[in-house]
Design a protein around this motif. Structure first.
Motif, PDB file in Angstrom:
ATOM      1  N   ARG A  23      -7.150  -6.191  -8.832  1.00  0.00           N
ATOM      2  CA  ARG A  23      -7.046  -6.654  -7.445  1.00  0.00           C
ATOM      3  C   ARG A  23      -6.668  -5.433  -6.633  1.00  0.00           C
ATOM      4  N   GLY A  24      -7.312  -5.254  -5.489  1.00  0.00           N
ATOM      5  CA  GLY A  24      -6.986  -4.141  -4.610  1.00  0.00           C
ATOM      6  C   GLY A  24      -7.689  -2.848  -4.998  1.00  0.00           C
ATOM      7  N   ARG A  25      -7.110  -1.717  -4.521  1.00  0.00           N
ATOM      8  CA  ARG A  25      -7.685  -0.377  -4.745  1.00  0.00           C
ATOM      9  C   ARG A  25      -6.576   0.623  -4.998  1.00  0.00           C
ATOM     10  N   MET A  26      -6.914   1.645  -5.807  1.00  0.00           N
ATOM     11  CA  MET A  26      -5.936   2.683  -6.089  1.00  0.00           C
ATOM     12  C   MET A  26      -6.615   4.019  -6.321  1.00  0.00           C
ATOM     13  N   THR A  46      -1.409   3.242  -4.699  1.00  0.00           N
ATOM     14  CA  THR A  46      -2.175   2.106  -4.200  1.00  0.00           C
ATOM     15  C   THR A  46      -2.713   2.421  -2.807  1.00  0.00           C
ATOM     16  N   GLU A  99     -11.203   6.713  -7.750  1.00  0.00           N
ATOM     17  CA  GLU A  99     -10.769   5.465  -7.134  1.00  0.00           C
ATOM     18  C   GLU A  99     -11.163   4.309  -8.030  1.00  0.00           C
ATOM     19  N   SER A 122     -11.046   0.096  -8.256  1.00  0.00           N
ATOM     20  CA  SER A 122     -10.871  -1.085  -7.413  1.00  0.00           C
ATOM     21  C   SER A 122     -11.387  -2.322  -8.135  1.00  0.00           C
ATOM     22  N   THR A 163      -2.195  -4.608  -4.855  1.00  0.00           N
ATOM     23  CA  THR A 163      -3.042  -3.992  -5.887  1.00  0.00           C
ATOM     24  C   THR A 163      -2.407  -4.261  -7.249  1.00  0.00           C
ATOM     25  N   ASP A 164      -3.180  -4.904  -8.112  1.00  0.00           N
ATOM     26  CA  ASP A 164      -2.731  -5.199  -9.468  1.00  0.00           C
ATOM     27  C   ASP A 164      -3.496  -4.317 -10.440  1.00  0.00           C
ATOM     28  N   GLU A 219      -4.234  -0.058  -0.915  1.00  0.00           N
ATOM     29  CA  GLU A 219      -4.126  -1.259  -0.085  1.00  0.00           C
ATOM     30  C   GLU A 219      -3.064  -2.169  -0.679  1.00  0.00           C
ATOM     31  N   ALA A 264       0.871  -1.182   0.000  1.00  0.00           N
ATOM     32  CA  ALA A 264       0.000   0.000   0.000  1.00  0.00           C
ATOM     33  C   ALA A 264       0.899   1.220   0.000  1.00  0.00           C
ATOM     34  N   ALA A 275      -8.053  -1.447 -11.830  1.00  0.00           N
ATOM     35  CA  ALA A 275      -7.517  -2.334 -10.789  1.00  0.00           C
ATOM     36  C   ALA A 275      -8.229  -3.673 -10.917  1.00  0.00           C
TER      37      ALA A 275
END
Length: 176
Positions: free
Chosen positions: A78-81, A123, A102, A104, A128-129, A125, A55, A76
């Motif tokens: 995977r994850g969040r950005m 990122t 955002e 996600s 994050t991909d 979390e 993160a 995203a």
């Protein structure tokens, strides 16, 4: 899909319209015909992914100048950005303006980034991909960037970066 124009010309938020049933959900994430019908033609020729274990990872702000300028669709998976774009087009009425959204894996949102606009993200979390669909193909050695904290843009990042490449941290002040 739903296309929402931001206040920067050509920067579009693309929301998927998932169909859900007892098995889960299915959503179309890109269709050249739907993008063209919405006035945003995009036929990616390259798909890339960036994996970001920590993160607070900041990537950007990157762009490809002419003659290798790119259009990107970023999401995203995977994850969040916190995804940011900055208008670098000198003749644009929104030159030097930024916008963010955002992205996600949960919201299935993507950002369409036109030629002449720099892109970066932070990122929010771990793990994050980020998936990039790009046209034309990336040309190594022609990339450029602007600094994430350049006062010319005054981007309101949600937090300072914890991980950043030396190159991204050292871009000079924007001359435009």
């Amino acid at each position: 899909m739903r296309f929402t124009q931001t206040d920067i010309a050509g920067v579009v938020i693309v929301d998927a319209a998932p169909h859900a049933d007892d098995r889960g959900a299915f959503a179309r994430l890109h269709c050249p015909e739907e993008f063209a019908a919405a006035g945003h033609p995009l036929t990616p020729v390259q798909t890339s992914v960036s994996r970001n274990p920590a993160a607070g990872t900041l990537r950007g702000l990157h762009h490809q100048p002419a003659p290798y300028a790119e259009v990107k669709l970023v999401r995203a998976v995977r994850g969040r950005m916190f995804d940011v774009v900055v208008d670098l087009r000198p003749d644009s009425p929104t030159h030097r303006r930024w916008t963010a959204t955002e992205l996600s894996a949960e919201n299935l949102r993507a950002l369409l980034i036109p030629v002449g606009v720099a892109h970066g993200f932070l990122t929010l979390e771990p793990d994050t991909d980020v998936l990039y669909q790009i046209a034309p193909a990336f040309r190594a050695g022609h990339e450029a960037g602007v600094r994430w904290d350049d006062p010319a843009f005054a981007i309101a990042w949600p937090a300072p970066p914890q991980v950043i490449s030396p190159r991204d941290a050292a871009y000079p002040d924007y001359p435009g």
